[in-house]
Design a protein around this motif. Structure first.
Motif, mmCIF file in Angstrom:
data_model
loop_
_atom_site.group_PDB
_atom_site.id
_atom_site.type_symbol
_atom_site.label_atom_id
_atom_site.label_comp_id
_atom_site.label_asym_id
_atom_site.label_seq_id
_atom_site.Cartn_x
_atom_site.Cartn_y
_atom_site.Cartn_z
ATOM 1 N N LEU A 40 34.020 39.569 38.190
ATOM 2 C CA LEU A 40 35.120 40.338 38.787
ATOM 3 C C LEU A 40 36.371 40.250 37.922
ATOM 4 O O LEU A 40 37.113 41.234 37.778
ATOM 5 C CB LEU A 40 35.406 39.821 40.197
ATOM 6 C CG LEU A 40 36.382 40.647 41.059
ATOM 7 C CD1 LEU A 40 35.812 42.045 41.286
ATOM 8 C CD2 LEU A 40 36.625 39.941 42.390
ATOM 9 N N THR A 43 35.492 42.649 34.881
ATOM 10 C CA THR A 43 35.183 44.062 35.143
ATOM 11 C C THR A 43 36.128 44.725 36.139
ATOM 12 O O THR A 43 36.235 45.954 36.159
ATOM 13 C CB THR A 43 33.745 44.201 35.675
ATOM 14 O OG1 THR A 43 33.642 43.561 36.960
ATOM 15 C CG2 THR A 43 32.743 43.574 34.716
ATOM 16 N N HIS A 44 36.771 43.934 37.003
ATOM 17 C CA HIS A 44 37.623 44.464 38.074
ATOM 18 C C HIS A 44 36.855 45.445 38.962
ATOM 19 O O HIS A 44 37.432 46.377 39.528
ATOM 20 C CB HIS A 44 38.869 45.164 37.494
ATOM 21 C CG HIS A 44 39.654 44.321 36.546
ATOM 22 N ND1 HIS A 44 40.375 43.222 36.952
ATOM 23 C CD2 HIS A 44 39.807 44.399 35.196
ATOM 24 C CE1 HIS A 44 40.959 42.663 35.903
ATOM 25 N NE2 HIS A 44 40.626 43.353 34.815
ATOM 26 N N SER A 45 35.557 45.225 39.064
ATOM 27 C CA SER A 45 34.707 46.119 39.847
ATOM 28 C C SER A 45 33.742 45.307 40.703
ATOM 29 O O SER A 45 32.974 44.495 40.174
ATOM 30 C CB SER A 45 33.912 47.038 38.909
ATOM 31 O OG SER A 45 32.882 47.711 39.605
ATOM 32 N N ILE A 46 33.788 45.525 42.011
ATOM 33 C CA ILE A 46 32.887 44.802 42.909
ATOM 34 C C ILE A 46 31.429 45.210 42.678
ATOM 35 O O ILE A 46 30.547 44.328 42.612
ATOM 36 C CB ILE A 46 33.301 45.018 44.381
ATOM 37 C CG1 ILE A 46 34.636 44.302 44.642
ATOM 38 C CG2 ILE A 46 32.216 44.503 45.332
ATOM 39 C CD1 ILE A 46 35.172 44.474 46.049
ATOM 40 N N PRO A 47 31.107 46.517 42.537
ATOM 41 C CA PRO A 47 29.702 46.871 42.266
ATOM 42 C C PRO A 47 29.168 46.250 40.964
ATOM 43 O O PRO A 47 28.045 45.727 40.932
ATOM 44 C CB PRO A 47 29.739 48.404 42.157
ATOM 45 C CG PRO A 47 30.910 48.800 42.990
ATOM 46 C CD PRO A 47 31.926 47.718 42.764
ATOM 47 N N GLN A 48 29.971 46.280 39.888
ATOM 48 C CA GLN A 48 29.529 45.692 38.623
ATOM 49 C C GLN A 48 29.381 44.174 38.727
ATOM 50 O O GLN A 48 28.469 43.581 38.136
ATOM 51 C CB GLN A 48 30.521 46.030 37.508
ATOM 52 C CG GLN A 48 30.427 47.460 36.999
ATOM 53 C CD GLN A 48 31.379 47.706 35.850
ATOM 54 O OE1 GLN A 48 32.514 48.141 36.051
ATOM 55 N NE2 GLN A 48 30.929 47.438 34.641
ATOM 56 N N SER A 49 30.264 43.559 39.487
ATOM 57 C CA SER A 49 30.186 42.104 39.677
ATOM 58 C C SER A 49 28.954 41.730 40.492
ATOM 59 O O SER A 49 28.321 40.694 40.255
ATOM 60 C CB SER A 49 31.454 41.600 40.372
ATOM 61 O OG SER A 49 32.599 41.916 39.619
ATOM 62 N N THR A 50 28.620 42.586 41.438
ATOM 63 C CA THR A 50 27.400 42.360 42.226
ATOM 64 C C THR A 50 26.167 42.510 41.336
ATOM 65 O O THR A 50 25.219 41.712 41.432
ATOM 66 C CB THR A 50 27.329 43.368 43.387
ATOM 67 O OG1 THR A 50 28.522 43.266 44.173
ATOM 68 C CG2 THR A 50 26.126 43.080 44.276
#
Length: 457
Positions: A40, A43-50
Motif C-alpha cells: 500500500l 502502490t497507494h492502491s488497495i486492489p494492487q496491495s491485495t
C-alpha cells in the motif's frame, strides 16, 4: 543510507513478528498484514496491495518449491521401504555404534557436516535424516534433537565455513577485494569458536531437557524395531538404495553438482527407487502403491510447509528481486533491498572502533540473513569488512568471516524457520520449534565469537 517509509514499515512488522514469536503465537497474520501495508505504501492502491499478498505467496512458493519436492519424495521413499521392513534393515548397522543420545547426536552431525561440505546441506539433510532418524529415536534422541544435529552441523557449521566448494568465502572475499583463501585462513579461529560454542551449548540444553523428561511422552511412543529376520526383498531394496545414492554422490563429485542440481539428482533417483521397490512389494497393485506413496509424501510436505510459505513471503519482500517481481521497480536505484539498506544505515550510524566494527559485522550479517537464504547479504558484509578494516586497521579476512558466520547461521539457516525447514520436515518437527531450540545457543555463539573477533582482528 537514507531510509524511507517502506523501511520503517518493514522494520515495524519485523519487530512485531519477533514479539509475537516470543509470546509463542503464530505469526502468519502480521506477515500478511505487513505485506499489504508495504504494498500500500508503494502502490497507494488497495486492489494492487491485495494482489500483492497472493503474488508474494507465489514468490515464496517458488523459492521453497524445490525443498518441498525433495522432502516429499524422500518421505515417499521411506514409505515404500517400510512396506517390506527394508527401513529397519538399512539402519541395523548403525545400531552397533549409536548406543545413546550423545553418540546419535554427534555421529549424525559429523556425517551431515562432511556431506554438506562437499554437496551442500539441502541434498545431504534428506539423505542423512531419512537414514538416521529411526535409529536415533530408538536410543533416546528425540526428533527435535536429530533435526538440531542436522541443522547445526549442516546449515550452520558446514555452510558457514564452506571449506570445499568455497562459494560463501568467494562471495564475501570478492566483495572485500581479497581471495577466498584469505577469508578462510584469517577467519579460521572464528569459524571454530562459533561451531564449538553453539553446538556445545545446543547439546547441553538438549541433554538437560532429555534428563528432565520433557521428551518422555514422545520417546515412549517410538516403535522399537522387533524385526529379527529380513526377507530377500528387504535386502534387495536396501542394496538398491545404497547403490543408488552412492552413485549419486560419485556423480555429484565428478560432475561438480551442488545445490539445486544435487537436490534434483537425489530426487530423481528417489522416484526411480520408489517405482522399483513398489514393483517388488506390490506386483499387481504396483501403480496404486506408487501413487499412494507419492500422496503420503506430499501430504507430509504440505502439512509442514503450509504455515511457512506466508511467513517466508514477508521476509522475501526484504530482498530486491522478490519485491520488484511483486510490486515492480519501486526501489531507488541505490537500494540493495530493504534488509540490506537497514544494515547499511546501522553501519553509518555507529562510531567506529574494533568493538563497534565487530558488533556491526555480526548484527548486519544477521539482519541480511533474515531472508532465509544466508548468501544474499554476505556480499554486503564483505564490502563493509573492507571499509571497516581500513578505518580501524583490522584484518579484512577475519571481518569477512565474522559477517559471513552471522549471515549464514541466521539465514542458511539455523534461526529463520523457512531457512531450516528441510531439517525440520525430514524429522517431522515444527520448524518454529526448531528455530526456538536453536535461538539461545546461536545467540551465545554470536556473543562469544564477536568478543573473540575483537581481539584477533
Amino acid at each position: 543510507m537514507v531510509l524511507t517509509g517502506a523501511h520503517y514499515i518493514y522494520l515495524f512488522f519485523m519487530l512485531l513478528i519477533l514479539v509475537i514469536m516470543i509470546m509463542k503465537k503464530d505469526v502468519i497474520v502480521p506477515c500478511i498484514v505487513g505485506i499489504f501495508c508495504l504494498a500500500l505504501y508503494y502502490t497507494h492502491s488497495i486492489p494492487q496491495s491485495t494482489n500483492a499478498i497472493f503474488n508474494s505467496l507465489i514468490v515464496s512458493l517458488n523459492e521453497l518449491g524445490p525443498i518441498i519436492l525433495i522432502i516429499a519424495v524422500m518421505v515417499a521413499l521411506s514409505k515404500a521401504l517400510e512396506d517390506n521392513n527394508a527401513i529397519y534393515y538399512m539402519i541395523k548397522p548403525f545400531s552397533r555404534v549409536i548406543k545413546n543420545p550423545t553418540t546419535a547426536f554427534f555421529i549424525i552431525g559429523i556425517v551431515m557436516c562432511t556431506l554438506s561440505w562437499f554437496f551442500w546441506p539441502t541434498p545431504a539433510v534428506a539423505l542423512v535424516g531419512a537414514i538416521f532418524l529411526p535409529v536415533a529415536m530408538e536410543v533416546g534422541l528425540p526428533a527435535i534433537g536429530v533435526a538440531m544435529a542436522l541443522n547445526l552441523f549442516g546449515h550452520g557449521l558446514a555452510l558457514s565455513t564452506d571449506f570445499v566448494i568455497q562459494g560463501a568465502p568467494q562471495i564475501t572475499g570478492s566483495a572485500a577485494g581479497i581471495e577466498a583463501s584469505q577469508v578462510i585462513s584469517e577467519g579460521m579461529p572464528l569459524f571454530w569458536v562459533m561451531a564449538v560454542v553453539t553446538i556445545g551449548a545446543a547439546f547441553y540444553f538438549l541433554r538437560r531437557d532429555i534428563k528432565k523428561g520433557i521428551f518422555k511422552d514422545e520417546l515412549s511412543k517410538v516403535e522399537h524395531s522387533q524385526v529379527k529376520t529380513f526377507n530377500k526383498k528387504a535386502k534387495i531394496a536396501t542394496f538398491l538404495v545404497l547403490i543408488g545414492f552412492i552413485l549419486d554422490l560419485i556423480a555429484m563429485f565428478k560432475l561438480n553438482l551442488k545445490g539445486g542440481d544435487a537436490t534434483a539428482l537425489l530426487g530423481g533417483t528417489a522416484f526411480i527407487l520408489i517405482m522399483i521397490i513398489n514393483a517388488m512389494n506390490h506386483k499387481k497393485n504396483f501403480f496404486d502403491s506408487v501413487c499412494q506413496n507419492i500422496i503420503d509424501g506430499f501430504v507430509f510436505g504440505i502439512k509442514i510447509f503450509g504455515a511457512i510459505i506466508p511467513i517466508a513471503a514477508f521476509f522475501y519482500m526484504g530482498e530486491v528481486a522478490p519485491l520488484t517481481s511483486v510490486l515492480g521497480e519501486v526501489l531507488p536505484a541505490t537500494s540493495q533491498g530493504l534488509l540490506s539498506d537497514m544494515g547499511l544505515a546501522l553501519a553509518d550510524a555507529v562510531p567506529l572502533n574494533k568493538f563497534a566494527v565487530a558488533s556491526i559485522q555480526t548484527v548486519v550479517g544477521a539482519i541480511t540473513g533474515l531472508d532465509g537464504s544466508g548468501f544474499s547479504g554476505i556480499s554486503l558484509v564483505g564490502s563493509l569488512a573492507s571499509v571497516f578494516a581500513t578505518a580501524v586497521n583490522a584484518s579484512v579476512g577475519a571481518l569477512c568471516a565474522l559477517g559471513q558466520i552471522a549471515g549464514v547461521w541466521v539465514g542458511g539457516g539455523c534461526l529463520v524457520p523457512w531457512g531450516l525447514i528441510s531439517a525440520a520436515a525430514i524429522c517431522g518437527v515444527n520448524p518454529v520449534d526448531l528455530a526456538k531450540r536453536n535461538f539461545k545457543p546461536v545467540m551465545i555463539g554470536f556473543i562469544v565469537t564477536t568478543i573473540v573477533a575483537v581481539f584477533i582482528i
